[in-house]
Design an enzyme around this catalytic site. Structure first.
Site, PDB file in Angstrom:
ATOM      1  CD  GLU A  40       1.170   4.114   0.349  1.00  0.00           C
ATOM      2  OE1 GLU A  40       0.076   3.231   0.242  1.00  0.00           O
ATOM      3  OE2 GLU A  40       1.632   4.493  -0.406  1.00  0.00           O
ATOM      4  CE  LYS A 110      -3.513   4.300  -0.824  1.00  0.00           C
ATOM      5  NZ  LYS A 110      -2.163   3.945  -1.470  1.00  0.00           N
ATOM      6  CB  CYS A 144       0.009   7.209  -1.208  1.00  0.00           C
ATOM      7  SG  CYS A 144       0.893   7.169  -2.555  1.00  0.00           S
TER       8      CYS A 144
END
Length: 259
Positions: A40, A110, A144
């Site tokens: 990331e 995300k 994540c």
């Protein structure tokens, strides 16, 4: 399929060095693998105060260079994630999937922003929940904190994803949860999970590393330590069908519960 997990040591406030190092390792790993995955925000690290200047676009040199590596070496690339400005002017935490021909086949922004670190002050939340095809393989992307939201993984699996990516910058302080959740997301959806963390630290707090490939059974097939390294793992995609032929929880999902 042979996968390379590039567990980079990501430096604070040093985008130039991060990009140069990441591209170098990617070029080397691509020669020996079918697919490589970065972590990331590996270009900027978690130093997000200069995103207005440092955010990429889909046509940025970084993605163009990764696309060239993919095309030259015939190796697909999941470009971890990078801060990216879209046409709406907003900046997202974006993961690009690049096929072996050097074409960007998916951009995933995300979805779940980490409130504890006020990510919403820097990024807009994504709304692309769709699985995609990468060189004939149905895949899904997460990033994540998404690992804590099983409904996203279930949604991707029900769309047919056989392999789900999760690039991350996950801290050592919550390392035990990293392994637990990666295994759970794979086992409950009978998919491969490729979770690629970074090495190094942010404001003195070390990242956990431990990038891993988890099989559809939940078994860890390969795992890094905490330092920078490139992990190589060969997977048999037929394992997805084999696991589902024995017990396929996806067939028994009450879909009204996840609408």
């Amino acid at each position: 399929m042979k996968i390379a997990l590039l567990q980079l040591e990501v430096l604070e406030k040093n985008k130039e060095a991060n990009v140069a190092h990441g591209l170098q390792l990617a070029a080397e790993a691509a020669k020996k693998h079918d697919l490589l995955v970065l972590p990331e925000v590996w270009t900027t690290g978690y130093s997000l105060g200069h995103l207005e200047q440092e955010a990429e676009t889909p046509a940025s040199p970084v993605l163009a260079q990764l696309a060239e590596i993919a095309r030259n070496e015939q190796c697909a690339i999941l470009a971890g994630s990078v801060p990216m400005r879209h046409a709406d002017g907003k900046i997202y935490n974006t993961s690009a999937a690049i096929n072996k021909n050097g074409e960007i086949v998916n951009l995933y922004d995300k979805v779940h922003l980490f409130g504890l670190f006020h990510e919403e002050d820097f990024f807009a939340p994504g709304n692309n929940f769709q699985a995609f095809t990468l060189d004939g393989l149905c895949c899904g992307s997460t990033i994540c904190y998404d690992l804590r939201f099983p409904e996203l993984f279930r949604h991707l699996a029900l769309q047919g994803a056989q392999l789900i990516f999760c690039p991350a910058e996950w801290p050592e302080a919550r390392g035990d949860i990293w392994r637990l959740l990666a295994q759970a997301r794979a086992a409950e959806n009978h998919t491969f999970v490729v979770a690629v963390n970074c090495a190094g630290s942010f404001k003195g707090a070390p990242f956990y590393g431990h990038s891993m490939v988890v099989a559809p059974s939940g078994k860890i097939l390969a795992e890094a330590g905490m330092q920078e390294e490139v992990v190589s793992c060969e997977i048999d995609l037929a394992d997805v069908a084999r696991v589902r032929s024995r017990l396929n929880a996806l067939a028994d999902v009450r879909k009204e519960l996840i609408q």
